[in-house]
Enzyme design. Structure first.
Site, short mmCIF file in Angstrom:
data_model
loop_
_atom_site.label_atom_id
_atom_site.label_comp_id
_atom_site.label_asym_id
_atom_site.label_seq_id
_atom_site.Cartn_x
_atom_site.Cartn_y
_atom_site.Cartn_z
CG ASP A 83 -1.91 1.02 1.37
OD1 ASP A 83 -2.39 1.46 0.31
OD2 ASP A 83 -2.28 1.39 2.50
CG HIS A 84 -0.40 4.99 0.45
ND1 HIS A 84 -0.70 6.08 -0.32
CD2 HIS A 84 -1.53 4.69 1.14
CE1 HIS A 84 -1.97 6.43 -0.12
NE2 HIS A 84 -2.50 5.61 0.75
CG HIS A 177 -4.86 8.73 4.38
ND1 HIS A 177 -3.61 8.65 3.84
CD2 HIS A 177 -5.52 7.65 3.93
CE1 HIS A 177 -3.53 7.58 3.09
NE2 HIS A 177 -4.67 6.96 3.12
CG HIS A 205 -6.67 5.21 -0.48
ND1 HIS A 205 -5.40 4.88 -0.06
CD2 HIS A 205 -6.89 4.53 -1.62
CE1 HIS A 205 -4.87 4.03 -0.93
NE2 HIS A 205 -5.74 3.80 -1.89
N GLY A 206 -8.90 6.17 3.10
CA GLY A 206 -9.40 6.98 4.20
C GLY A 206 -10.80 6.57 4.64
CB SER A 208 -10.48 4.90 9.25
OG SER A 208 -9.75 3.72 9.00
CG ASN A 227 -7.51 0.93 0.74
OD1 ASN A 227 -7.94 -0.06 0.15
ND2 ASN A 227 -6.43 1.56 0.34
ZN LIG Z 1 -4.43 5.54 1.49
#
Ligand SMILES: [Zn+2]
Length: 280
Positions: A83-84, A177, A205-206, A208, A227
């Site tokens: 990842d990343h 993020h 992404h992000g 959460s 993710n």
């Molecule tokens: Zn990310």
């Protein structure tokens, strides 16, 4: 079932309109927790190791080999992804060790350089049978798709996918993020436009910082790879804190890491069922 390709997870999920949760591995216990969750939920899982995590451990191979071993031994379909990744040497090291899925993050570069770097690395990856996710981060400044105000333009995203040949694309639709509160609101209309315009799975992404209802709506609108890292990290730490506060005399680390591993596993199972299981 053995280690599977990310394509084998994301392709069917996209076609069926399901989500494909991708959770970050921080240490061996999180990998154990997540694989056990996928086995109970009977939903395919993507395990990912970020460049930041490699920096924390000081090297890639010990955690990567452990993660690959867990995936290979699992009864669930598990893919392992980097990842990343900004460092091409780290990418090559992972591929030599058996990884077949990677996110190339050249999003900090200006658009033209992002296209050039991503194209070149994607060409190399495809020759090695490696699945490639990339990020288009021109909107909203240096945080790219992770800046809360950033939005991906469908036409530019289409041009980016055509120019680079990537297999999946991280897009900016309202998440950012490392949010500690789950309060983000996503642009579902934009997700629908991106899903229609782009021939590849969309990556959020992000996630959460995105509440359950918004995550389900994002999947319903066409988002595929979801993710999630920070949210599960906070579940882990919350359980460690709770266990330690209940016993001042506790010294065996397994006695507080074990319950935290269990708590992460239960929450990951819940998310896998919520996002990745067909409605019964
Ligand atoms: Zn990310």
């Amino acid at each position: 079932m053995p280690l599977v390709s990310t394509d084998a997870v994301l392709g069917p999920a996209r076609a069926a309109g399901l989500g494909a949760p991708a959770f970050n591995v921080l240490h061996l216990e999180t990998a154990e927790a997540l694989v056990a969750a996928a086995e109970r939920a009977e939903v395919p899982l993507i395990l990912q190791i970020s460049e930041n995590c490699v920096r924390y451990h000081g090297s890639l191979l010990p955690l990567l080999r452990a993660t690959l071993t867990l995936a290979e031994a699992s009864e669930a379909d598990v893919s392992v992804h980097l990842d990343h990744i900004t460092d091409a040497a780290l990418l090559r090291e992972g591929v030599s060790a058996g990884v077949r899925s990677v996110m190339i993050d050249a999003s900090a570069l200006p658009y033209e350089e992002n296209v050039a770097t991503t194209s070149e690395l994607t060409g190399w990856c495809h020759r090695e049978q490696v699945y490639v996710e990339a990020e288009l981060g021109e909107v909203g400044g240096k945080d790219g798709v992770h800046a809360p105000g950033a939005r991906t333009d469908p036409e530019q995203a289409f041009a980016f996918v055509e120019a680079t040949g990537v297999d999946a694309l991280a897009v900016a639709v309202g998440s950012s993020h490392a949010m500690r509160e789950r309060t983000a609101v996503l642009d579902k209309e934009l997700i629908r436009s991106l899903r229609q315009r782009l021939p590849v799975p969309l990556v959020l992404h992000g996630s959460s910082g995105v509440p359950d209802g918004e995550l389900r709506a994002a999947v319903g609108a066409g988002m595929t790879k979801i993710n999630i890292s920070t949210h599960l990290v906070s579940v882990f730490t919350g359980e460690v804190r709770r266990t330690l506060s209940e016993s001042q005399s506790l010294i065996d680390s397994r006695k507080y890491v074990g319950p935290a591993r269990e708590a992460v596993s239960r929450e990951a199972e819940r998310l896998l069922r919520m996002l990745g299981a067909p409605a019964s």
